[in-house]
Design an enzyme around this catalytic site. Sequence first.
Site, mmCIF file in Angstrom:
data_model
loop_
_atom_site.group_PDB
_atom_site.id
_atom_site.type_symbol
_atom_site.label_atom_id
_atom_site.label_comp_id
_atom_site.label_asym_id
_atom_site.label_seq_id
_atom_site.Cartn_x
_atom_site.Cartn_y
_atom_site.Cartn_z
ATOM 1 N N GLY A 46 0.843 -1.183 0.000
ATOM 2 C CA GLY A 46 0.000 0.000 0.000
ATOM 3 C C GLY A 46 0.879 1.233 0.000
ATOM 4 N N GLN A 51 3.411 9.842 0.637
ATOM 5 C CA GLN A 51 4.658 9.066 0.745
ATOM 6 C C GLN A 51 5.551 9.257 -0.484
ATOM 7 O OE1 GLN A 51 2.516 5.258 2.064
ATOM 8 N NE2 GLN A 51 4.436 5.171 3.180
ATOM 9 N N CYS A 96 5.795 0.065 7.467
ATOM 10 C CA CYS A 96 5.493 1.229 6.636
ATOM 11 C C CYS A 96 6.727 1.595 5.825
ATOM 12 C CB CYS A 96 5.089 2.391 7.542
ATOM 13 S SG CYS A 96 4.694 3.894 6.647
ATOM 14 N N LEU A 97 6.556 1.846 4.543
ATOM 15 C CA LEU A 97 7.709 2.191 3.702
ATOM 16 C C LEU A 97 8.353 3.504 4.141
ATOM 17 C CD1 LEU A 97 6.369 1.193 0.152
ATOM 18 C CD2 LEU A 97 7.936 -0.087 1.615
ATOM 19 N N HIS A 138 -4.535 1.805 7.417
ATOM 20 C CA HIS A 138 -3.165 2.326 7.511
ATOM 21 C C HIS A 138 -2.963 3.460 6.495
ATOM 22 C CE1 HIS A 138 1.350 1.661 7.993
ATOM 23 N NE2 HIS A 138 1.276 2.394 6.904
ATOM 24 N N GLU A 139 -3.402 3.213 5.248
ATOM 25 C CA GLU A 139 -3.212 4.227 4.200
ATOM 26 C C GLU A 139 -4.121 5.436 4.422
ATOM 27 O OE1 GLU A 139 -0.632 3.869 2.530
ATOM 28 O OE2 GLU A 139 -0.359 1.750 3.000
ATOM 29 N N HIS A 142 -2.511 7.739 6.689
ATOM 30 C CA HIS A 142 -1.497 8.581 6.029
ATOM 31 C C HIS A 142 -2.139 9.853 5.469
ATOM 32 C CE1 HIS A 142 2.324 6.543 6.186
ATOM 33 N NE2 HIS A 142 1.856 5.417 5.678
HETATM 34 ZN ZN ZN Z 1 2.647 3.555 5.807
#
Ligand code: ZN
Length: 185
Positions: A46, A51, A96-97, A138-139, A142
Amino acid sequence: MSVLPITLYGDKILKKKAKPINKVDNTVIRLIQNMFDTMDNADGIGLAANQVGSDKAVFILDLSHIKDFEKTKPLVIINPKIVNRSEELSVMEEGCLSIPQVRADVERPSSIKIVFQDIQLKEHEMETDGLMARVMQHEFDHLCGIYFVERLSEMKQKELKEILKKIKNRALKFEYPITEKDLSQ
Ligand code: ZN
């Protein structure tokens, strides 16, 4: 299409609330294509627009590389709203990236109802649970400027302080392109 540098914990844009998309023009299409390239390159499932440094209200997800989700199509989620959250909670490990090397158990509602628009700005309503509900929450966080680590206990957050500082200072080895440290902060 291209792989973009991923913003890291501490980058200002990750604390900003995303702005709605009213028109899907070439810039938005290019952004979404680049988000897929960036996510694939980093082996993510995701990715939210902030991001990759954009303030647009869009996230993508692709679970098709995960066992039992091979048939799940990648999704583009524009202007999402979570309109219902189950009372039942579940715990799942998240990463998380933008916060590489940190993984932790997070408690969230087990299922949600989400309203969003697709790339044609057609509205959809979807009820989902399990991994899909997890990634979406989660997204969605963000796009609201919330990191998953902010959902952990104070004690756990304290434990993570050192590594978060290292991420902020780029004092780790990163496996995909990342943004330069924002010196204005
Ligand atoms: Zn994340």
